[in-house]
Scaffold this motif. Structure first.
Motif, PDB file in Angstrom:
ATOM      1  N   TYR A 144     -26.373  25.899  16.880  1.00 12.08           N
ATOM      2  CA  TYR A 144     -25.136  25.692  17.622  1.00 12.08           C
ATOM      3  C   TYR A 144     -24.910  26.852  18.598  1.00 12.08           C
ATOM      4  O   TYR A 144     -24.586  26.654  19.761  1.00 12.08           O
ATOM      5  CB  TYR A 144     -23.950  25.561  16.661  1.00 12.08           C
ATOM      6  CG  TYR A 144     -22.622  25.455  17.379  1.00 12.08           C
ATOM      7  CD1 TYR A 144     -22.427  24.524  18.398  1.00 12.08           C
ATOM      8  CD2 TYR A 144     -21.562  26.296  17.062  1.00 12.08           C
ATOM      9  CE1 TYR A 144     -21.224  24.433  19.072  1.00 12.08           C
ATOM     10  CE2 TYR A 144     -20.352  26.205  17.733  1.00 12.08           C
ATOM     11  CZ  TYR A 144     -20.184  25.280  18.735  1.00 12.08           C
ATOM     12  OH  TYR A 144     -18.997  25.204  19.409  1.00 12.08           O
ATOM     13  N   LYS A 145     -25.122  28.054  18.109  1.00 10.84           N
ATOM     14  CA  LYS A 145     -24.939  29.217  18.974  1.00 10.84           C
ATOM     15  C   LYS A 145     -25.917  29.153  20.150  1.00 10.84           C
ATOM     16  O   LYS A 145     -25.543  29.398  21.301  1.00 10.84           O
ATOM     17  CB  LYS A 145     -25.139  30.497  18.156  1.00 10.84           C
ATOM     18  CG  LYS A 145     -24.551  31.706  18.845  1.00 10.84           C
ATOM     19  CD  LYS A 145     -24.684  32.984  18.064  1.00 10.84           C
ATOM     20  CE  LYS A 145     -24.322  34.151  18.987  1.00 10.84           C
ATOM     21  NZ  LYS A 145     -24.777  35.435  18.484  1.00 10.84           N
ATOM     22  N   LYS A 148     -24.872  26.451  22.670  1.00  7.48           N
ATOM     23  CA  LYS A 148     -23.769  26.891  23.523  1.00  7.48           C
ATOM     24  C   LYS A 148     -24.291  27.781  24.640  1.00  7.48           C
ATOM     25  O   LYS A 148     -23.865  27.682  25.784  1.00  7.48           O
ATOM     26  CB  LYS A 148     -22.729  27.670  22.711  1.00  7.48           C
ATOM     27  CG  LYS A 148     -21.888  26.795  21.815  1.00  7.48           C
ATOM     28  CD  LYS A 148     -20.479  27.373  21.631  1.00  7.48           C
ATOM     29  CE  LYS A 148     -20.480  28.751  21.012  1.00  7.48           C
ATOM     30  NZ  LYS A 148     -19.109  29.293  20.913  1.00  7.48           N
ATOM     31  N   ALA A 149     -25.233  28.667  24.291  1.00 13.55           N
ATOM     32  CA  ALA A 149     -25.742  29.593  25.302  1.00 13.55           C
ATOM     33  C   ALA A 149     -26.596  28.879  26.339  1.00 13.55           C
ATOM     34  O   ALA A 149     -26.475  29.127  27.532  1.00 13.55           O
ATOM     35  CB  ALA A 149     -26.534  30.709  24.639  1.00 13.55           C
ATOM     36  N   ALA A 287     -16.336  28.307  11.389  1.00 15.79           N
ATOM     37  CA  ALA A 287     -17.765  28.026  11.489  1.00 15.79           C
ATOM     38  C   ALA A 287     -18.634  28.564  10.345  1.00 15.79           C
ATOM     39  O   ALA A 287     -19.389  27.817   9.725  1.00 15.79           O
ATOM     40  CB  ALA A 287     -18.290  28.520  12.831  1.00 15.79           C
ATOM     41  N   GLY A 315     -19.006  21.794  16.393  1.00 19.94           N
ATOM     42  CA  GLY A 315     -18.384  22.454  17.536  1.00 19.94           C
ATOM     43  C   GLY A 315     -16.880  22.617  17.392  1.00 19.94           C
ATOM     44  O   GLY A 315     -16.292  23.506  17.995  1.00 19.94           O
TER      45      GLY A 315
ATOM     46  N   GLU B   9     -18.723  35.111  16.224  1.00 19.42           N
ATOM     47  CA  GLU B   9     -19.670  34.966  17.337  1.00 19.42           C
ATOM     48  C   GLU B   9     -20.206  33.544  17.458  1.00 19.42           C
ATOM     49  O   GLU B   9     -20.714  33.163  18.501  1.00 19.42           O
ATOM     50  CB  GLU B   9     -20.817  35.971  17.228  1.00 19.42           C
ATOM     51  CG  GLU B   9     -21.358  36.043  15.823  1.00 19.42           C
ATOM     52  CD  GLU B   9     -22.694  36.753  15.737  1.00 19.42           C
ATOM     53  OE1 GLU B   9     -23.585  36.461  16.535  1.00 19.42           O
ATOM     54  OE2 GLU B   9     -22.838  37.609  14.837  1.00 19.42           O
ATOM     55  N   SER B  11     -18.333  30.491  16.693  1.00 17.32           N
ATOM     56  CA  SER B  11     -17.329  29.609  17.303  1.00 17.32           C
ATOM     57  C   SER B  11     -16.675  30.232  18.522  1.00 17.32           C
ATOM     58  O   SER B  11     -16.039  29.538  19.317  1.00 17.32           O
ATOM     59  CB  SER B  11     -16.255  29.266  16.277  1.00 17.32           C
ATOM     60  OG  SER B  11     -15.452  30.402  16.017  1.00 17.32           O
ATOM     61  N   GLY B  12     -16.775  31.542  18.682  1.00 17.26           N
ATOM     62  CA  GLY B  12     -16.114  32.207  19.797  1.00 17.26           C
ATOM     63  C   GLY B  12     -14.646  32.524  19.530  1.00 17.26           C
ATOM     64  O   GLY B  12     -13.902  32.838  20.448  1.00 17.26           O
ATOM     65  N   LEU B  34     -19.828  36.414  25.228  1.00 16.21           N
ATOM     66  CA  LEU B  34     -18.662  35.541  25.385  1.00 16.21           C
ATOM     67  C   LEU B  34     -17.796  36.091  26.517  1.00 16.21           C
ATOM     68  O   LEU B  34     -17.994  37.205  26.995  1.00 16.21           O
ATOM     69  CB  LEU B  34     -17.871  35.492  24.078  1.00 16.21           C
ATOM     70  CG  LEU B  34     -18.636  34.956  22.849  1.00 16.21           C
ATOM     71  CD1 LEU B  34     -17.857  35.226  21.565  1.00 16.21           C
ATOM     72  CD2 LEU B  34     -18.924  33.468  22.999  1.00 16.21           C
ATOM     73  N   HIS B 119      -9.854  31.182  21.766  1.00 21.14           N
ATOM     74  CA  HIS B 119     -11.223  30.703  21.852  1.00 21.14           C
ATOM     75  C   HIS B 119     -11.908  31.264  23.100  1.00 21.14           C
ATOM     76  O   HIS B 119     -11.439  31.071  24.221  1.00 21.14           O
ATOM     77  CB  HIS B 119     -11.268  29.174  21.916  1.00 21.14           C
ATOM     78  CG  HIS B 119     -12.659  28.659  22.111  1.00 21.14           C
ATOM     79  ND1 HIS B 119     -13.093  28.108  23.286  1.00 21.14           N
ATOM     80  CD2 HIS B 119     -13.727  28.692  21.280  1.00 21.14           C
ATOM     81  CE1 HIS B 119     -14.379  27.795  23.158  1.00 21.14           C
ATOM     82  NE2 HIS B 119     -14.781  28.137  21.959  1.00 21.14           N
ATOM     83  N   CYS B 120     -13.021  31.961  22.902  1.00 21.16           N
ATOM     84  CA  CYS B 120     -13.766  32.533  24.027  1.00 21.16           C
ATOM     85  C   CYS B 120     -14.999  31.687  24.328  1.00 21.16           C
ATOM     86  O   CYS B 120     -15.867  31.540  23.477  1.00 21.16           O
ATOM     87  CB  CYS B 120     -14.235  33.940  23.692  1.00 21.16           C
ATOM     88  SG  CYS B 120     -12.886  35.048  23.304  1.00 21.16           S
ATOM     89  N   VAL B 122     -18.646  30.747  26.345  1.00 21.85           N
ATOM     90  CA  VAL B 122     -19.867  31.516  26.548  1.00 21.85           C
ATOM     91  C   VAL B 122     -19.862  32.176  27.941  1.00 21.85           C
ATOM     92  O   VAL B 122     -19.448  31.567  28.921  1.00 21.85           O
ATOM     93  CB  VAL B 122     -21.087  30.581  26.407  1.00 21.85           C
ATOM     94  CG1 VAL B 122     -22.356  31.246  26.885  1.00 21.85           C
ATOM     95  CG2 VAL B 122     -21.238  30.157  24.955  1.00 21.85           C
TER      96      VAL B 122
END
Ligand SMILES: Cc1cc2nc3c(=O)[nH]c(=O)nc-3n(C[C@H](O)[C@H](O)[C@H](O)COP(=O)(O)OP(=O)(O)OC[C@H]3O[C@@H](n4cnc5c(N)ncnc54)[C@H](O)[C@@H]3O)c2cc1C
Ligand SMILES: Cc1cc2nc3c(=O)[nH]c(=O)nc-3n(C[C@H](O)[C@H](O)[C@H](O)COP(=O)(O)OP(=O)(O)OC[C@H]3O[C@@H](n4cnc5c(N)ncnc54)[C@H](O)[C@@H]3O)c2cc1C
Lengths: 399, 399
Positions: A144-145, A148-149, A287, A315, B9, B11-12, B34, B119-120, B122
């Motif tokens: 997931y991380k 997102k990136a 998460a 998410g 890190e 979910s932000g 982020l 919420h941050c 990416v």
């Protein structure tokens, strides 16, 4: 109550009455190359006023955000009959209190929503989909991380299902699984404006994560969204048919893989019914601890449950936990509740992520909200509906 | 009050105390790849608690949405000292009323924000920028629609400035204009995850709209965001330095064009001061009528004003209208107010898009809000702060 009032094709602001069906609105804005910011299985029957009142999240919250972000304005009628007109088609308006949010998610207990103004984003030109097998939940989170990136702005859904979710759906409903048997499955969908770019991003992601070992196997389909050629599955979920699917070796496969994948994911909710009775919990959990409860419940329900499985929107932190039992029993219920709510509370989660409180859960609300918050809720209810005529017994417990 | 409590890190989700400086937070989350979901000129001095209380919008609202969408939770203290703990790091939570929104944009009049969860998204890997000359406002709108369609998910800012905005900034502050003199200017910025894709999208947009005639001339710069190598202009706006800029013929130019462009845009706010006194209006107006007021005011103020100009965030409907006069006079004020608020009201706009109501505008609030809404606001204030001890005289007018 089901009139579309205006659509500003430049800003994407749609104004309509609360009784409009979500799908009707989606079809309407599509003609201007726009899309409704929410999409859910109930699309063909639910009303935009109901969506606002339940703060519906839906399948693409990850991409288009929640209703608090996309609702531009609301008109509501209070219990005393006063009309509160906050219909504006502005993205920025800092004059006074932001009243419209009182009506989002309060399930009709603070007022009746009569009109809404919603911001519609641009209809994506391309939609791509990937379905991957993964070895453990830790890999799901890492994936997931990484998604997102590398998929950043085009990521529209990141869903996971454990082996029991998929295998019982495959077995109970005789649905095909496009890939082999894995401990966990991940579905990644993208919505973007350029098919080539999006497919490239998704393939690159897949290649990198196959060599990193996070993805063991998977399938990717990519085609510009034929948003007109849609069909619906049993639960009303809109399926976009794809003519070609490419397997991991780059070979075109003959079946509409797109359909297979989403259909499988969307059918999990109903598949458990064939085991007997299903306890369904719609919770959200931060998460890192997202999947914690499933093994805990498996152990607790060993010998009692047919299956315990978890799937959902990683998410959004929203996991659906299903516990299937041969038949309903008070004993099973008592083993599950309030235990599961206590556990969610310890994890700082929410006992109702999407489906609201309704009649059934008011007396569980303290597992998600502290005393200060609950008393402010009571004060708001007392202020806006002193005689308790709006949806009595819903949301708040008796004092 | 300025402690960072946690950052998830995956979910932000960032949790921190209300006194944290926005820029400090942005630097902190950057280490995890982020970005804070809001960015504004005041970044280096404003606090996240202040941002929430004023519902700050900022430069990239178009891309990352507003605080109602990105705030996950809040802890606040009510006037009676009760703590309302709605700190959660969940994207979906439908248990009870969504209280946190009461504290967003209420300018400290309903409670003191003590902690926030945000919420941050990416951090974008690539940032591209275009600056275009356009022949009339109608073309600006058409260009906006086209930019949304072709840049879709990466569009992070779509700003416009009329000729007077730019020319007075160029003249008063001796700043260079990277392109020739045009009736209107458009600044387009993208935030994306792939430099090549993003540059390709922006160039394709530019080519198409140059041949369609919507863009007469322009410049585009593109380079992966060197988010570490930042510097600040006079107003505290963070400038990312670009080493190369490409002009319309594809030639690399020797100057840091990026800086030139944002600097020019960000300096408009201050440039008018050199004309004498500036009346500034921060209003929002539905897209189609966005620029209507500027010519109306020019006519009305002919012979009285040095200049009347408009610039702002087309993407958010937010236009800054500046009227410069040789010196402050009651006559000029009376010609402008409440006239301008009446006009905004007729256009269904907001008399304060970003900057709030504060002490100065409570008696103008009815131009943006109807009586039903204002009385509900009064009731909320009475409920949450019966003795009027929180920011008295702010936001709501005397009854
Ligand atoms: C197949 C299916 C799939 C779903 N998937 C999702 C999903 O993925 N994500 C998600 O978040 N939700 C999901 N849901 C739940 C869904 O969000 C709600 O059922 C829907 O938004 C409610 O709209 P409705 O018009 O059906 O409202 P109803 O069911 O009629 O009402 C729901 C509540 O809102 C109140 N209400 C309705 N209209 C108004 C109004 N105008 N003013 C004030 N109060 C009103 C009612 O009194 C009631 O309390 C799903 C539901 C189904 C059936
Ligand atoms: C150079 C500059 C550029 C700007 N650009 C933009 C822009 O592009 N977009 C935009 O939207 N805004 C912009 N602003 C306005 C900006 O949003 C606000 O000034 C800022 O968010 C306020 O934060 P602060 O910490 O400075 O609050 P303060 O100025 O200290 O307070 C602002 C208000 O909020 C209240 N308040 C402050 N902290 C709290 C708290 N913890 N709890 C309750 N109430 C509180 C105060 O009582 C006051 O009413 C800009 C401001 C400047 C100076």
């Amino acid at each position: 109550m089901n009139k579309i009032i205006s659509l500003d094709e430049i800003s994407g602001a749609l104004v309509c009455e609360a009784g409009c069906i979500l799908e009707t609105l989606d079809n309407y804005v599509k003609e201007q190359n726009l899309i409704m910011p929410l999409d859910l299985g109930a699309k063909g029957s639910c009303h935009i006023g109901g969506n606002v009142s339940t703060n519906a999240g839906g399948l693409r919250l990850l991409r288009y955000g929640n209703l608090h972000g996309s609702l531009m304005g609301v008109e509501a009628v209070k219990a005393d009959g006063t009309v509160v007109d906050c219909i504006r088609t502005l993205k920025k308006d800092n004059t006074g209190y932001h009243l419209k949010h009182l009506f989002i998610g309060s399930e009709g207990t603070l007022g009746i929503v009569t009109k809404v103004a919603v911001h519609c984003p641009v209809l994506p030109k391309a939609v791509t989909l990937g379905f991957f097998g993964v070895k453990d939940f830790d890999s799901v989170l890492k994936l997931y991380k990484s998604a997102k990136a590398s998929l950043g702005e085009i990521l529209s859904a990141f869903e996971m299902a454990d082996n029991d979710s998929i295998s019982s759906t495959v077995q109970n409903l005789k649905l095909p699984n496009p890939i082999a048997d894995f401990p966990f499955y991940v579905l990644v969908e993208t919505h973007g404006s350029d098919e080539t770019h999006d497919a490239e991003k998704l393939s690159r992601f897949l290649e990198r994560e196959m060599s990193s070992g996070l993805i063991i196997d998977g399938t990717v389909t990519s085609e510009p969204a034929k948003m007109q050629d849609t069909d619906k599955d049993v639960e009303g979920h809109v399926i976009t048919w794809f003519t070609a699917a490419v397997d991991m070796d780059g070979n075109k496969q003959g079946h509409p893989c797109w359909d297979t994948i989403w259909n499988l994911r969307e059918s999990i909710a109903g598949a458990g019914l064939l085991d007997g009775y299903v306890y369904k919990y719609d919770v959200s959990i931060p998460a890192a601890r997202y999947y914690d409860l499933v093994p805990v419940l498996r152990q607790r329900m060993a010998g009692k449950a047919v299956k315990v499985y978890g799937y959902g929107h990683v998410g959004d932190g929203n996991i659906h936990i299903n516990v299937t039992v041969p038949e309903y029993s008070k004993e099973a219920t008592d083993m599950l509740e309030p235990f599961i709510f206590e556990e969610v509370s310890k994890l700082k989660g929410s006992i109702s992520a999407e489906h609201g409180v309704g009649f059934r859960k008011p007396h569980f609300i303290h597992y998600s909200k502290d005393e200060g918050a609950i008393s402010l809720m009571r004060e708001l209810k007392q202020l806006m509906d002193p005689n308790g005529i709006l949806n009595p017994y819903k949301v708040l417990p008796d004092p």
